[in-house]
Write an enzyme that holds these catalytic residues in place. Structure first.
Site, PDB file in Angstrom:
ATOM      1  N   CYS A 149      64.982  47.198 121.806  1.00 37.00           N
ATOM      2  CA  CYS A 149      66.445  47.179 121.688  1.00 37.00           C
ATOM      3  C   CYS A 149      66.846  46.509 120.366  1.00 37.00           C
ATOM      4  O   CYS A 149      66.149  45.644 119.853  1.00 37.00           O
ATOM      5  CB  CYS A 149      67.043  46.422 122.866  1.00 37.00           C
ATOM      6  SG  CYS A 149      68.847  46.401 122.855  1.00 37.00           S
ATOM      7  N   ASP A 190      69.138  44.439 119.964  1.00 34.45           N
ATOM      8  CA  ASP A 190      69.683  43.096 120.243  1.00 34.45           C
ATOM      9  C   ASP A 190      69.063  42.044 119.309  1.00 34.45           C
ATOM     10  O   ASP A 190      67.834  41.981 119.162  1.00 34.45           O
ATOM     11  CB  ASP A 190      69.385  42.750 121.717  1.00 34.45           C
ATOM     12  CG  ASP A 190      70.178  41.547 122.190  1.00 34.45           C
ATOM     13  OD1 ASP A 190      70.067  40.478 121.550  1.00 34.45           O
ATOM     14  OD2 ASP A 190      70.898  41.670 123.194  1.00 34.45           O
ATOM     15  N   ARG A 192      68.584  39.072 119.666  1.00 31.22           N
ATOM     16  CA  ARG A 192      67.773  38.029 120.307  1.00 31.22           C
ATOM     17  C   ARG A 192      66.374  38.514 120.662  1.00 31.22           C
ATOM     18  O   ARG A 192      65.597  37.798 121.267  1.00 31.22           O
ATOM     19  CB  ARG A 192      68.493  37.539 121.570  1.00 31.22           C
ATOM     20  CG  ARG A 192      69.836  36.907 121.282  1.00 31.22           C
ATOM     21  CD  ARG A 192      70.697  36.830 122.520  1.00 31.22           C
ATOM     22  NE  ARG A 192      71.069  38.166 122.994  1.00 31.22           N
ATOM     23  CZ  ARG A 192      71.818  38.390 124.074  1.00 31.22           C
ATOM     24  NH1 ARG A 192      72.262  37.379 124.781  1.00 31.22           N
ATOM     25  NH2 ARG A 192      72.120  39.629 124.432  1.00 31.22           N
ATOM     26  N   HIS A 238      64.875  44.657 127.887  1.00 31.52           N
ATOM     27  CA  HIS A 238      65.047  43.224 128.127  1.00 31.52           C
ATOM     28  C   HIS A 238      66.152  42.974 129.133  1.00 31.52           C
ATOM     29  O   HIS A 238      67.093  43.773 129.253  1.00 31.52           O
ATOM     30  CB  HIS A 238      65.328  42.483 126.808  1.00 31.52           C
ATOM     31  CG  HIS A 238      66.631  42.836 126.179  1.00 31.52           C
ATOM     32  ND1 HIS A 238      67.716  42.009 126.216  1.00 31.52           N
ATOM     33  CD2 HIS A 238      67.030  43.947 125.495  1.00 31.52           C
ATOM     34  CE1 HIS A 238      68.725  42.574 125.569  1.00 31.52           C
ATOM     35  NE2 HIS A 238      68.338  43.750 125.118  1.00 31.52           N
ATOM     36  N   CYS A 258      70.593  42.985 128.826  1.00 33.47           N
ATOM     37  CA  CYS A 258      70.818  43.969 127.748  1.00 33.47           C
ATOM     38  C   CYS A 258      72.262  44.491 127.779  1.00 33.47           C
ATOM     39  O   CYS A 258      72.714  45.041 128.787  1.00 33.47           O
ATOM     40  CB  CYS A 258      69.838  45.127 127.900  1.00 33.47           C
ATOM     41  SG  CYS A 258      70.011  46.392 126.623  1.00 33.47           S
TER      42      CYS A 258
HETATM   43 ZN   LIG Z   1      69.506  45.358 124.695  1.00 35.86          ZN
END
Ligand SMILES: [Zn+2]
Length: 213
Positions: free
Chosen positions: A51, A53, A55, A107, A110
């Site tokens: 992803c 993201d 993080r 994750h 998400c």
């Molecule tokens: Zn995500």
């Protein structure tokens, strides 16, 4: 005349370049040839599809160095066979780099999964989120039986990873290479942001290929 950055933005901008210089210095401190060697070639054994993201940075959370993981990231780690971007990454990874392992990693927590599971609409993102809504629709009964919305999202994130791994097995050059050479192997991982730990979902690649026959 370019627009002037605010003081806070300028500081962050400068921090990025300063930290980059520090990082490069650190790499060459004990190995002067570090970048020269890496410049010549790459030979990663893993292709990571994760992803976007901020993080979930696979190098940071696994301690793998540059050159070790070939990476593709998008919202909610989707494998779309109509997406030229991911198809090019896959083909280059499998045929040129001869990647041994393809990992799809989702994750918990998400935002893409949460959006697809919300019943809301998000303009131009919707056609992308539809690919996750498909997974949601196929698993509607199980997901609707989970009352806690956050747990429901996490379950959908896990189901989505498995669904995307299954899509990889529809790709001709992945199947051909696996049947001929035994690789790439496909793996499903989930990253738990609450603990910082990765979990291997033990995707049954052979069982799945059998079902596709
Ligand atoms: Zn995500």
């Amino acid at each position: 005349m370019p627009k002037k950055l605010s003081q806070a933005d300028q500081q962050m901008y400068d921090r990025i370049f300063q930290q980059n210089r520090d990082w490069a210095d650190g790499k060459t401190k004990h190995d002067r040839m570090f970048f020269k060697e890496h410049f010549k070639d790459q030979d990663p054994q893993f292709l990571y599809i994760g992803c976007s993201d901020s993080r979930v940075s696979i190098g940071d959370l696994t301690g793998m160095d540059i050159g070790e993981i070939f990476v593709h990231r998008n919202i909610a780690n989707v494998v779309s066979l109509e997406d030229e971007n991911i198809m090019a990454v896959l083909q280059y990874g499998v045929e040129i780099l001869k990647i041994k392992h393809i990992v799809v990693s989702g994750h918990h927590g998400c935002g893409g999964i949460e959006a697809a599971n919300s019943g809301k609409h998000f303009g131009r993102m919707d056609s992308w989120l539809d690919k996750i809504r498909e997974v949601r629709f196929k698993n509607k009964e199980v997901l609707d039986s989970i009352r806690d919305h956050s747990l429901q999202n996490d379950m959908l994130a896990e189901m989505n990873v498995i669904a995307q791994c299954e899509k990889l097995l529809e790709v001709d050059f992945i199947r051909d290479s696996y049947f001929e050479k035994g690789y790439p192997m496909v793996h499903a991982w989930v990253y738990d942001m609450r603990t910082g730990l990765l979990h291997d979902m033990e995707f049954d690649m052979d069982g799945c290929l059998e079902k596709l026959k």
